[in-house]
Motif scaffolding. Structure first.
Motif, PDB file in Angstrom:
ATOM      1  N   GLU A  73       0.918  -1.164  -0.068  1.00 27.26           N
ATOM      2  CA  GLU A  73      -0.041   0.016  -0.093  1.00 27.26           C
ATOM      3  C   GLU A  73       0.837   1.479  -0.104  1.00 27.26           C
ATOM      4  OE1 GLU A  73      -2.371  -0.354   3.609  1.00 27.26           O
ATOM      5  OE2 GLU A  73      -3.659  -2.115   2.790  1.00 27.26           O
ATOM      6  N   THR A  74       2.016   1.393   0.931  1.00 27.55           N
ATOM      7  CA  THR A  74       2.883   2.323   0.798  1.00 27.55           C
ATOM      8  C   THR A  74       3.493   2.515  -0.493  1.00 27.55           C
ATOM      9  OG1 THR A  74       3.130   2.112   3.233  1.00 27.55           O
ATOM     10  CG2 THR A  74       4.658   3.341   2.059  1.00 27.55           C
ATOM     11  N   ALA A  75       3.986   1.462  -1.093  1.00 26.67           N
ATOM     12  CA  ALA A  75       4.718   1.708  -2.371  1.00 26.67           C
ATOM     13  C   ALA A  75       3.553   2.253  -3.505  1.00 26.67           C
ATOM     14  CB  ALA A  75       4.974   0.342  -3.010  1.00 26.67           C
ATOM     15  N   GLU A  76       2.327   2.058  -3.172  1.00 29.15           N
ATOM     16  CA  GLU A  76       1.350   2.477  -4.085  1.00 29.15           C
ATOM     17  C   GLU A  76       1.058   4.145  -3.911  1.00 29.15           C
ATOM     18  OE1 GLU A  76       0.272   1.470  -6.867  1.00 29.15           O
ATOM     19  OE2 GLU A  76       0.658  -0.661  -6.717  1.00 29.15           O
ATOM     20  N   GLU A  77       1.125   4.282  -2.600  1.00 26.03           N
ATOM     21  CA  GLU A  77       1.032   5.733  -2.304  1.00 26.03           C
ATOM     22  C   GLU A  77       2.214   6.586  -2.540  1.00 26.03           C
ATOM     23  OE1 GLU A  77       0.554   5.665   2.083  1.00 26.03           O
ATOM     24  OE2 GLU A  77      -1.036   4.463   2.192  1.00 26.03           O
ATOM     25  N   PHE A  78       3.481   6.153  -2.498  1.00 19.50           N
ATOM     26  CA  PHE A  78       4.846   6.703  -3.062  1.00 19.50           C
ATOM     27  C   PHE A  78       4.696   7.121  -4.447  1.00 19.50           C
ATOM     28  CE2 PHE A  78       7.727   5.257   0.538  1.00 19.50           C
ATOM     29  CZ  PHE A  78       7.031   6.174   1.413  1.00 19.50           C
ATOM     30  N   LYS A  79       4.087   6.188  -5.418  1.00 21.15           N
ATOM     31  CA  LYS A  79       4.115   6.522  -6.644  1.00 21.15           C
ATOM     32  C   LYS A  79       2.996   7.425  -6.921  1.00 21.15           C
ATOM     33  CE  LYS A  79       3.789   2.492  -9.302  1.00 21.15           C
ATOM     34  NZ  LYS A  79       3.555   1.177  -9.610  1.00 21.15           N
ATOM     35  N   VAL A  80       2.183   7.605  -6.285  1.00 25.70           N
ATOM     36  CA  VAL A  80       1.024   8.676  -6.405  1.00 25.70           C
ATOM     37  C   VAL A  80       1.616   9.948  -6.080  1.00 25.70           C
ATOM     38  CG1 VAL A  80      -1.085   9.740  -5.630  1.00 25.70           C
ATOM     39  CG2 VAL A  80      -1.073   7.302  -6.202  1.00 25.70           C
ATOM     40  N   GLN A  81       2.719   9.723  -5.183  1.00 26.44           N
ATOM     41  CA  GLN A  81       3.306  11.228  -4.528  1.00 26.44           C
ATOM     42  C   GLN A  81       4.500  11.474  -5.310  1.00 26.44           C
ATOM     43  OE1 GLN A  81       3.350   9.266  -0.389  1.00 26.44           O
ATOM     44  NE2 GLN A  81       2.962  11.526   0.173  1.00 26.44           N
ATOM     45  N   GLU A  82       4.665  10.687  -6.470  1.00 24.28           N
ATOM     46  CA  GLU A  82       5.953  10.761  -7.489  1.00 24.28           C
ATOM     47  C   GLU A  82       7.336  10.686  -6.676  1.00 24.28           C
ATOM     48  OE1 GLU A  82       5.214  14.619  -9.493  1.00 24.28           O
ATOM     49  OE2 GLU A  82       3.779  13.368 -11.260  1.00 24.28           O
ATOM     50  N   ILE A  83       6.982   9.863  -5.828  1.00 22.89           N
ATOM     51  CA  ILE A  83       8.585   9.399  -5.121  1.00 22.89           C
ATOM     52  C   ILE A  83       9.338   8.708  -6.265  1.00 22.89           C
ATOM     53  CG2 ILE A  83       9.547   7.871  -3.280  1.00 22.89           C
ATOM     54  CD1 ILE A  83       8.346  10.814  -2.238  1.00 22.89           C
TER      55      ILE A  83
END
Length: 715
Positions: free
Chosen positions: A137-147
């Motif tokens: 879930e965190t990895a998906e969130e990071f992708k949305v945040q353009e990490i």
């Protein structure tokens, strides 16, 4: 069959390539092209272009190449320019320990350079049954945040990296590049480990792209040798390591110069000064090893082992600042930054009735940098190289040798304004410039406890002859300009050894601990491409910080680092010893023994004290190889001859006789084992048992009658 080593050095302005004969170390050829910063493929395009040009111009076939490496400023430039991706930190823990993990990994944004910030986003996850689901879930969130890259962090991952490795696995499956805190260092200290890993992560995407592109292109050229990359500690690593630890390529430019000096010049104790046009990188070499320290990035401490390089804004192209009555200062601006030609490298016929003009090289600079304007309208920079050439410190064979007449003409209007001779003006320029360099040199000598009388200044870089000889004269030190000084960094890349550093935090390490870390370093360097039979390992213990460190170096294919191009006789060896000690003759020098390619030499000096009323006798022991290279020089050193059969007993006795008991307890002497073709440095160890245990490992495999020397000197 010709066997070739190729080194490529990607600089800020030019990309250089050099081909070296593997058997003789002689340069086969060198080429240069502008660095391809703006190309779609970035600096990788220039690497391929310069490689192709080198092979075509010097008829080098792909099968001739047995080693190829490149050094690059790309990682350094990315940090300086803020060309990095935002980093997400996934920290994991449990209960009370988790509270500290959350605090230590919340490192905040990092200012890499003025105005250039690395954005950090933190996420703490409790280690429970739904741990892996939360990571996804965190990895998906990071992708949305353009990490752009992720760091996995856990408190004691250096002891058990299983959880960090699992985080990386999940994150990479989600399409994000990732790194773990244990991959860069095995030291405790989660905060610094996390910071180091975050800096590594922020350049991962760019460096992986370049590494892939460069490796693919080298393969297409038909070269079968694996591509190696220069590290910041003076070694090289396999390109696959760059995909995991690109941070190790930071500051590799200065490291390449020292690597070249160590291999080409075979320095024992020295200060290496790589002099360019704008700045000089200065580093220390002790007992044949370059000194490393933890690098600071953006003012923050990291666990990155890097060459301890001190940079000073003085070099061959440094310009002069002039007040009404005197030379006010020299540097830090250079002719390169001002975009002006050096007067000393110009045709004297172009310098007609020169007049003083003042310029500001950059918008916010002082307005009294001096240049001279010729009657024909041309403007020339007055530089350190002008002054050094006028005073005769630059020889015709030096790269920075110019036209003395042109330099004199440039200095004449300044001399007239100050009512001095041209030589007086030149000397004043050199004095001011040299003092800035001398302060740094003296600090390095102090920091690393080098003996000034036996330490040699070695100049590298195109501007070395404009600085080093004058500095050496002012300091009363021996000096030399490295062979092929102008391409010493590129040579360093071509001749570099594979290097790995293993560190552990251990209180009161046992002999078993030390041997375990030594073996881990050996395995790591072999895994990185070094051949077993070429590996040498230096172990040191920092008792104040409870750190045990093993540094392993090795060659990528079987060859000798110490090819004897000449085999000097005993009288010549004595002369070299006498010169190094600044004796007028060799009468105070005697060869006391030899083994294989090593001579053991003793010198005796009587130094006057208290206005000549008292005399102090100083005995020095030098180890000189048959090429005439001083490998060790120890004041009041003691030498013991033994063989393999009696080695352990004799070493134990020698150490016992030389242990010094003071207020701080027992002080063990520095210990070196001299074998027929190499010196084993055990000076990093602080316990008799540790020394004996490691020494036995180092002499393993020698026959019973092989001669061995033990050299001890006060720590």
């Amino acid at each position: 069959m010709l066997r070739v080593r190729i080194g490529i050095d990607v600089g800020g302005t030019f990309t250089d390539a050099v081909a070296i004969n593997n058997d003789t170390y002689e340069i086969i050829g060198a080429v240069k092209i502008p660095t391809t910063h703006t190309a779609k493929e970035g600096v990788a395009k220039g690497i391929i272009e310069v490689l192709k040009k080198l092979m075509e111009e010097y008829n080098i076939e792909p099968e001739d190449v047995l080693f190829i490496a490149h050094g690059t400023t790309q990682a350094t430039n990315a940090l300086l320019e803020g060309d990095v991706v935002p980093v997400g930190i996934i920290a994991v823990g449990k209960g009370l320990e988790g509270i500290k993990v959350r605090s230590d990994t919340n490192i905040g944004d990092i200012e890499l350079a003025p105005g250039k910030v690395l954005k950090i986003v933190n996420k703490y996850i409790e280690l429970d049954d739904k741990f892996e689901e939360k990571i996804e879930e965190t990895a998906e969130e990071f992708k949305v945040q353009e990490i752009g890259a992720v760091v996995a962090a856990q408190a004691f991952s250096v002891d058990d990296p299983t959880t960090e490795n699992r985080i990386i696995e999940i994150v990479e499956q989600k399409g994000l590049p990732a790194t773990a805190t244990h991959e860069i260092t095995k030291l405790y200290g989660l905060k610094i480990r996390t910071r180091t890993a975050a800096i590594n992560a922020c350049i991962l995407p760019k460096m992986i792209e370049t590494a892939n592109m460069t490796e693919e292109s080298v393969k297409k050229s038909g070269i079968k040798a694996p591509l190696m990359i220069m590290r910041c500690d003076g070694g090289v690593m396999d390109v696959s390591e760059v995909r995991k630890r690109p941070i190790l390529t930071l500051l590799s430019g200065p490291a390449a110069g020292v690597a070249g000096a160590l291999m080409y010049e075979k320095i024992s104790d020295g200060i290496f000064l790589e002099v360019g046009g704008t700045s000089t990188d200065i580093s220390a070499i002790k007992n044949g090893k370059v000194m490393v320290n933890y690098a600071e990035i953006g003012g923050h401490k990291t666990y990155l082992n890097s060459l301890d390089v001190r940079t000073v804004g003085i070099a061959g192209g440094s310009m002069v600042r002039l007040s009404d009555k005197d030379i006010e200062d020299v540097g830090p601006r250079s002719a390169h930054i001002a975009g002006l030609p050096y007067a000393v490298y110009s045709d004297p016929e172009e310098i007609i009735e020169p007049e003083i003009v003042y310029i500001k090289p950059k918008k916010n600079d002082p307005d009294n940098y001096v240049a001279i304007k010729s009657k024909n309208g041309k403007v020339f920079a007055v530089t350190v190289s002008c002054a050094a050439n006028v005073l005769g410190y630059v020889r015709p064979e030096d790269y920075s040798y110019g036209n003395v007449e042109a330099a004199r003409r440039a200095l004449e209007p300044i001399a007239k304004k100050l009512n001095k001779t041209v030589e007086e003006v030149a000397k004043r320029i050199m004095d001011i410039a040299s003092m800035k360099v001398i302060r740094v040199v003296e600090q390095l000598i102090t920091d690393y406890k080098l003996d000034k009388s036996t330490t040699v200044l070695v100049g590298g870089g195109g501007g070395s002859a404009s600085i080093v000889p004058y500095v050496a004269k002012m300091m009363g030190m021996n000096h030399r300009i490295a062979k092929n000084a102008q391409v010493i960094s590129t040579i360093g890349v071509a001749l570099a050894m594979v290097r790995e550093i293993v560190e552990r935090t251990i209180q009161n390490p046992t002999e078993k601990d030390i041997l375990s870390i030594r073996n881990e370093a050996k395995e790591a360097v072999i895994k990185s491409g070094a051949l077993d039979e070429t590996v040498e390992i230096y172990v040191e213990i920092d008792s104040q910080k409870n750190i045990v460190r093993a540094i392993a170096t090795g060659a990528t294919e079987l060859r000798s680092k110490d090819i004897l191009n000449k085999n000097l006789g005993r009288e010549e060896i004595k002369k070299i010893a006498a010169q190094s000690m600044k004796f007028e003759s060799a009468k105070n020098v005697q060869i006391i023994d030899e083994t294989g390619s090593m001579y053991i030499v003793k010198s005796i000096e009587h130094r006057k004290k208290f206005f000549g009323l008292l005399s102090q006798k100083i005995e020095s022991v030098l180890v000189i190889d048959k090429e005439g290279v001083i490998r060790l020089n120890k004041n009041n050193g003691k030498v013991y001859r033994t063989n393999i059969t009696n080695f352990e007993n004799d070493l134990n006795k020698a150490l016992e006789q030389n242990i010094f008991y003071g207020d701080g307890g027992a002080e063990i002497p520095d210990c070196f084992i001299i074998l027929s073709n190499r010196i084993v440095d055990l000076s990093g160890l602080i316990d008799k048992g540790q020394i004996i245990s490691l020494a036995k490992v180092e002499i393993g495999g020698l026959s019973d009658n092989d001669r061995v020397f033990i050299l001890l000197s006060k720590r």
